[in-house]
Design an enzyme around this catalytic site. Structure first.
Site, PDB file in Angstrom:
ATOM      1  N   CYS A   2     103.167   5.550  27.237  1.00  0.00           N
ATOM      2  CA  CYS A   2     101.785   5.091  27.272  1.00  0.00           C
ATOM      3  C   CYS A   2     101.466   4.364  26.120  1.00  0.00           C
ATOM      4  CB  CYS A   2     100.969   6.149  27.692  1.00  0.00           C
ATOM      5  SG  CYS A   2     101.309   6.807  29.063  1.00  0.00           S
ATOM      6  N   ARG A  27     103.908  -1.010  27.168  1.00  0.00           N
ATOM      7  CA  ARG A  27     104.332   0.436  27.144  1.00  0.00           C
ATOM      8  C   ARG A  27     104.037   1.141  28.503  1.00  0.00           C
ATOM      9  NH1 ARG A  27     104.661   2.069  21.766  1.00  0.00           N
ATOM     10  NH2 ARG A  27     104.331   4.252  22.372  1.00  0.00           N
ATOM     11  N   TRP A  74     101.570   5.008  31.677  1.00  0.00           N
ATOM     12  CA  TRP A  74     102.810   5.071  32.526  1.00  0.00           C
ATOM     13  C   TRP A  74     102.940   6.437  32.972  1.00  0.00           C
ATOM     14  CZ3 TRP A  74     107.518   7.512  32.215  1.00  0.00           C
ATOM     15  CH2 TRP A  74     108.758   6.958  33.118  1.00  0.00           C
ATOM     16  N   ASN A 100     100.113  10.318  24.844  1.00  0.00           N
ATOM     17  CA  ASN A 100     101.291   9.646  25.135  1.00  0.00           C
ATOM     18  C   ASN A 100     102.079  10.962  25.051  1.00  0.00           C
ATOM     19  OD1 ASN A 100     103.240   7.904  25.634  1.00  0.00           O
ATOM     20  ND2 ASN A 100     103.555   7.501  23.701  1.00  0.00           N
ATOM     21  N   GLY A 101     102.994  11.414  26.021  1.00  0.00           N
ATOM     22  CA  GLY A 101     103.860  12.351  25.978  1.00  0.00           C
ATOM     23  C   GLY A 101     103.856  13.179  27.099  1.00  0.00           C
ATOM     24  N   GLU A 491     125.459  -5.433  30.931  1.00  0.00           N
ATOM     25  CA  GLU A 491     124.047  -5.781  30.330  1.00  0.00           C
ATOM     26  C   GLU A 491     123.714  -7.087  31.309  1.00  0.00           C
ATOM     27  OE1 GLU A 491     121.798  -4.778  28.694  1.00  0.00           O
ATOM     28  OE2 GLU A 491     120.579  -6.870  28.402  1.00  0.00           O
ATOM     29  N   LYS A 495     120.039  -6.623  33.220  1.00  0.00           N
ATOM     30  CA  LYS A 495     118.835  -7.684  33.127  1.00  0.00           C
ATOM     31  C   LYS A 495     118.476  -8.057  34.530  1.00  0.00           C
ATOM     32  CE  LYS A 495     117.519  -7.294  29.957  1.00  0.00           C
ATOM     33  NZ  LYS A 495     118.275  -5.993  29.248  1.00  0.00           N
ATOM     34  N   GLU A 498     116.605  -4.998  36.589  1.00  0.00           N
ATOM     35  CA  GLU A 498     115.400  -4.522  36.075  1.00  0.00           C
ATOM     36  C   GLU A 498     114.174  -5.388  36.198  1.00  0.00           C
ATOM     37  OE1 GLU A 498     114.918  -3.271  31.988  1.00  0.00           O
ATOM     38  OE2 GLU A 498     116.348  -4.732  31.239  1.00  0.00           O
ATOM     39  N   HIS A 514     140.961  -1.965  42.491  1.00  0.00           N
ATOM     40  CA  HIS A 514     140.668  -0.495  43.185  1.00  0.00           C
ATOM     41  C   HIS A 514     139.599  -0.104  43.823  1.00  0.00           C
ATOM     42  CE1 HIS A 514     144.167  -0.051  40.099  1.00  0.00           C
ATOM     43  NE2 HIS A 514     143.470  -0.993  39.211  1.00  0.00           N
ATOM     44  N   LYS A 613     108.402  -0.165  28.159  1.00  0.00           N
ATOM     45  CA  LYS A 613     109.274  -0.539  27.080  1.00  0.00           C
ATOM     46  C   LYS A 613     109.952   0.131  26.165  1.00  0.00           C
ATOM     47  CE  LYS A 613     111.008  -3.643  24.448  1.00  0.00           C
ATOM     48  NZ  LYS A 613     112.170  -4.532  25.027  1.00  0.00           N
TER      49      LYS A 613
HETATM   50  C1  AGP Z   1     116.748  -2.861  28.671  1.00  0.00           C
HETATM   51  O1  AGP Z   1     116.239  -4.152  29.001  1.00  0.00           O
HETATM   52  C2  AGP Z   1     115.483  -1.783  28.860  1.00  0.00           C
HETATM   53  N1  AGP Z   1     114.654  -1.953  28.636  1.00  0.00           N
HETATM   54  C3  AGP Z   1     116.095  -0.427  28.545  1.00  0.00           C
HETATM   55  O2  AGP Z   1     117.307  -0.117  29.011  1.00  0.00           O
HETATM   56  C4  AGP Z   1     116.356   0.038  27.018  1.00  0.00           C
HETATM   57  O3  AGP Z   1     117.355  -0.723  26.283  1.00  0.00           O
HETATM   58  C5  AGP Z   1     116.438   1.451  26.624  1.00  0.00           C
HETATM   59  O4  AGP Z   1     115.354   2.261  27.355  1.00  0.00           O
HETATM   60  C6  AGP Z   1     116.603   1.552  25.444  1.00  0.00           C
HETATM   61  O5  AGP Z   1     115.386   1.426  24.559  1.00  0.00           O
HETATM   62  P1  AGP Z   1     115.597   1.504  23.085  1.00  0.00           P
HETATM   63  O6  AGP Z   1     116.531   0.655  22.621  1.00  0.00           O
HETATM   64  O7  AGP Z   1     114.092   1.232  22.420  1.00  0.00           O
HETATM   65  O8  AGP Z   1     116.134   2.978  22.408  1.00  0.00           O
END
Ligand code: AGP
Length: 618
Positions: A2, A27, A74, A100-101, A491, A495, A498, A514, A613
């Protein structure tokens, strides 16, 4: 995770807080709220939905005052509805809390407080905090807010960053950090002080910031900040001058933060390289890593721990470092690492890769290694973040603030950092020929220019918007790569899924036969990463196999590769570059493809559903 913002000073707290929340919305964005203390007591406004809903409510029903806290959520406990939005209030509205937490022991605490007569109005774990502080505040004769917060904190289990204001204490804002609950940044102004979860929220007001550490409390007033540990001992916490410019955390002329961050990768890679290569002597130096040449030479094993995109960067790092430094590298999901009882030997190193420096699983993996006395380092972007502080050494990405939830420039700058680390280790271990050494360093020097041209061509051509129009309605994608570009396929798939919510799967190309090849038909586009390198011929035959089954092939290939241009259905062009650096350029077309598909589908590019994020809760 959050976002939290707090303010005390001579300006209107509600304005400062909401402005800060807007910069932290990446966030978490399923509900938001703000509380201010003024002559009427504490006034609260909360709303489900994005911050814009709260802003509309504030237009209809404004509040103001010199002291306030706010929160963008969040959801962890309870649906994203108005009653679960922070701030949460004590029964008599005497005090409010944002968090937050996670309160891991919130159920027994809830029962305990209910037995004391507290009535709960939300489903959240956070609400137990405000009632617990309230209970301690009224337990005994003196009404001491600091004591009450400290006593409540002692009963909480789990990582938390907690902000508190109290009607009877109008000159102070209290914040506590317990565990790895995401950043707590304190800002220093003239006759005003600020609180936020991250630097961007405070940059328009101050560059002088402190980063609260685990089990510390800060008391903010107009005159300044006092820092204590939870035993009440005063702490000396350095004030950092943040060098970012304020618009680094703004979108500027771009439609989305993600678009901006894709297109500024040439500059971010330039910054990553700056001051780390002595071109006169062709040497890489990483002073912040705190790893001596002797220690680097003695290393027997490196373990990389990370999550998500950063984990995929670690997979590339394995190729780079094993090839250059002949050092065995293991790559682990941070979220799995500590549950597999890792075995540690002498002369080992654990490297965390984390853009935010606050990912709870990655921080826990670091702690696991530190408990065994292993040398730990972090490739990290966020200045002053927990990972940067707790590790023995650091290699900053220097990518600048990355706001878009989908990580882009942090990925490519992580790769560059790992190339630098690989060269640094190879220098110490004497495992690289002078020819390779010079070639790599020359290629690194040219990398920003190659990326700049790739991005300029992409921007000018509109090619990726066209691809999005052609393929944006498909329901499944397959991404294939091999060798050092296999992680790029992973990766690229991440992208796409997500931010566009299309199912996409990355796979090692050699595994197609396979099983996954059964998926191929005219409805399933296959993205293939196929630069001219040591596995090029294998990738070409892969393309043929997919085409033979009527599958559409979108090939990341070198711009002058006439053969692939002839057999593939679409080319995602890249410039030729040294194989070990090819992931840096090969991923960019996949970032652009994902971005344009998400835009084509009207998805919320910067704030995709269910995501945040930085994942500061398990
Ligand atoms: C990637 O696009 C995502 N936002 C997510 O997988 C991110 O890379 C992951 O949560 C790790 O975050 P960090 O690099 O801040 O540890």
């Amino acid at each position: 995770m959050c976002g939290i913002v707090g303010y005390i000073g001579h300006r209107d707290a509600a304005v400062i807080v909401v402005d800060g929340l807007r910069r932290l919305e990446y966030r978490g964005y399923d509900s938001a709220g703000v509380a201010v203390l003024n002559g009427h007591g504490i006034e609260v406004r909360r709303e489900a939905g994005k911050l814009a809903q709260l802003e509309s409510l504030l237009v209809q029903s404004p509040i103001g005052g010199p002291l306030g806290i706010g929160h963008t959520r969040w959801a962890t406990h309870g649906p994203p509805v108005q009653r679960n939005a922070h701030p949460h209030s004590s029964p008599d509205a005497q005090m409010v809390v944002v968090q937050n937490g996670i309160v891991e022991n919130f159920q027994p605490l809830r029962r305990l407080l209910q037995d004391r007569g507290y009535v709960f109005h939300s489903d959240t774990d956070t609400e137990v905090i405000v009632h617990l502080i309230h209970s301690h505040y009224h337990n005994g004769s003196e009404r001491d807010l600091i004591h009450a917060v400290r006593a409540a904190a002692a009963e909480l289990e789990g990582p938390s960053a907690i902000g508190v204001i109290c009607q009877d204490d109008p000159e102070r804002l209290v914040v506590v950090r317990l565990g790895n609950a995401g950043g707590v940044v304190i800002g220093h102004g003239e006759g005003e002080t600020f609180l936020a979860s991250d630097i961007p929220a405070l940059l328009p007001y101050t560059r002088r910031m402190q980063f609260l550490e685990n089990r510390q409390m800060a008391i903010l007033s107009r005159d300044g900040v006092e820092i204590f540990d939870l035993d009440g001992n005063a702490c000396d916490l350095p004030v950092t001058e943040i060098s970012w410019d304020a618009d680094a955390a703004e979108k500027g002329e771009y439609a989305h933060f993600m678009q901006k961050e894709i297109f500024e990768q040439a500059e971010s890679i330039q910054r990553t390289l700056a001051h780390r290569i002595d071109f006169d002597h062709y040497r890489v130096d990483l002073p912040e890593l705190n790893l001596s040449v002797d220690a680097a030479r003695a290393l027997r094993k490196l373990t990389i721990v990370a999550c998500g995109t950063s984990y995929y960067a670690g997979l590339v790092g394995k190729f780079l470092i094993e090839h250059l430094a002949r050092l065995p590298v293991e790559v682990d999901y941070a979220s799995e690492y500590r549950y597999r009882s890792p075995v540690f030997g002498q002369d080992e190193m654990v490297l965390a890769i984390t853009q935010s420096g606050e990912t709870v699983d990655t921080l826990a993996a670091i702690e696991e290694a530190r408990d065994f006395g292993v040398f730990t380092a972090a490739i990290v972007n966020a200045v002053g973040s927990q990972a940067a502080r707790v590790c023995d050494g650091v290699i900053y990405m220097h990518a600048g603030p990355e706001i878009g939830v989908a990580s882009t420039k942090a990925f490519t700058t992580s790769l560059v950092d790992m190339a630098l680390l690989g060269i640094y280790l190879a220098q110490a271990r004497g495992t690289m020929t002078a020819e390779t050494h010079h070639a790599l360093i020359d290629e690194l020097a040219h990398l920003p220019g190659l990326v700049a041209r790739l991005l300029a061509d992409a921007r000018q051509s509109g090619h990726y918007a066209d691809l999005a129009a052609r393929y944006g309605e498909r329901h499944n994608f397959l991404y294939l790569g091999r060798g050092i570009n296999y992680p790029v396929a992973l990766e690229g798939a991440l992208k796409l899924k997500e931010i566009s919510y299309i199912h996409a799967e990355g796979y090692p190309a050699g595994e197609m036969k396979h099983g996954p090849i059964a998926l191929i038909d005219e409805r399933m586009p296959t993205v293939v990463v196929a630069p001219r390198n040591s596995v090029y011929d294998k990738m070409v035959s892969q393309i043929e196999q997919v085409k033979a089954r009527n599958g559409a092939v979108l090939a990341v290939a070198e711009e002058d590769d006439a053969y692939i241009r002839a057999v593939a259905d679409a080319i995602l062009p890249i410039p030729p570059v040294h194989e070990l650096l090819s992931p840096v350029v090969a991923v960019i077309p996949l970032q652009l493809l994902a971005y344009e598909v998400a835009v084509h589908r009207g998805a919320d590019v910067d704030q995709p559903r269910n995501l945040a994020k930085s994942v500061t809760v398990e």
